[in-house]
Design an enzyme around this catalytic site. Sequence first.
Site, PDB file in Angstrom:
ATOM      1  N   ASN A  82     -26.177  16.399  47.062  1.00  0.00           N
ATOM      2  CA  ASN A  82     -25.094  15.703  47.729  1.00  0.00           C
ATOM      3  C   ASN A  82     -23.788  16.519  47.669  1.00  0.00           C
ATOM      4  O   ASN A  82     -23.763  17.627  47.138  1.00  0.00           O
ATOM      5  CB  ASN A  82     -24.917  14.308  47.111  1.00  0.00           C
ATOM      6  CG  ASN A  82     -24.520  13.265  48.124  1.00  0.00           C
ATOM      7  OD1 ASN A  82     -23.700  13.523  48.999  1.00  0.00           O
ATOM      8  ND2 ASN A  82     -25.081  12.078  47.994  1.00  0.00           N
ATOM      9  N   HIS A 112     -19.887  29.529  25.955  1.00  0.00           N
ATOM     10  CA  HIS A 112     -18.950  30.513  25.399  1.00  0.00           C
ATOM     11  C   HIS A 112     -18.971  30.445  23.884  1.00  0.00           C
ATOM     12  O   HIS A 112     -19.226  29.379  23.302  1.00  0.00           O
ATOM     13  CB  HIS A 112     -17.534  30.238  25.916  1.00  0.00           C
ATOM     14  CG  HIS A 112     -17.450  30.230  27.411  1.00  0.00           C
ATOM     15  ND1 HIS A 112     -17.352  31.380  28.150  1.00  0.00           N
ATOM     16  CD2 HIS A 112     -17.498  29.211  28.304  1.00  0.00           C
ATOM     17  CE1 HIS A 112     -17.323  31.071  29.431  1.00  0.00           C
ATOM     18  NE2 HIS A 112     -17.414  29.760  29.558  1.00  0.00           N
ATOM     19  N   GLY A 139     -24.225  10.471  40.588  1.00  0.00           N
ATOM     20  CA  GLY A 139     -22.997  11.197  40.904  1.00  0.00           C
ATOM     21  C   GLY A 139     -22.125  11.450  39.689  1.00  0.00           C
ATOM     22  O   GLY A 139     -21.986  10.615  38.801  1.00  0.00           O
ATOM     23  N   THR A 162     -26.342  15.715  27.037  1.00  0.00           N
ATOM     24  CA  THR A 162     -26.169  16.559  25.851  1.00  0.00           C
ATOM     25  C   THR A 162     -27.472  16.839  25.108  1.00  0.00           C
ATOM     26  O   THR A 162     -27.468  17.566  24.126  1.00  0.00           O
ATOM     27  CB  THR A 162     -25.191  15.893  24.866  1.00  0.00           C
ATOM     28  OG1 THR A 162     -25.725  14.620  24.477  1.00  0.00           O
ATOM     29  CG2 THR A 162     -23.814  15.698  25.499  1.00  0.00           C
TER      30      THR A 162
END
Length: 176
Positions: A82, A112, A139, A162
């Site tokens: 989308n 990082h 979304g 996570t």
Amino acid sequence: MTETTEFEKMANGEAFNAIDLDLRLRREAVRLACAKFNAHPSKGNLRHVTRLFAEFGSVVIEPGFQCDYGSQIHLGERVFINFQCIFLDSAKIHIGDDVLIGPGVHFYTVDHPRDADLRASGECFARPITIGNKVWIGGGAKILPGIKIGNNAIIAANTVVTRNVAENERYFGSSL
């Protein structure tokens, strides 16, 4: 013997320097391809984006799509992406068949160092993301590096993923 390039290091899952000139030029070229499609969405302009991908089946991509390199993206059959989705593909992103990706979903393979000096040097590392078949990602969801989402899973809107998500699981996020 030739020295390994930063792109080769990145593609091989090794630490790499994201501010390397070759990588910056590659990302710039990809931004231009995405911009052509996003400014004038059409099948012809979609080819500017899909030609970057490692592989893709039948796919619908709405405008606003962005990726880093494209070469690490593998899309199955009947994938719907989308509006305003971002694929940071420093590592492979594998998406199975019959996957629905809601607006504003982000896939982050790159990470990082936690050490500030290493981070300032431009050093990065990346881990692949794998999405199974018949997955629905709501979304605004954010998929973090190294995540695997099993077949038939549903990811709630605005969720930061996570941890790995099992087959048939409905994931609404985890409290930190």
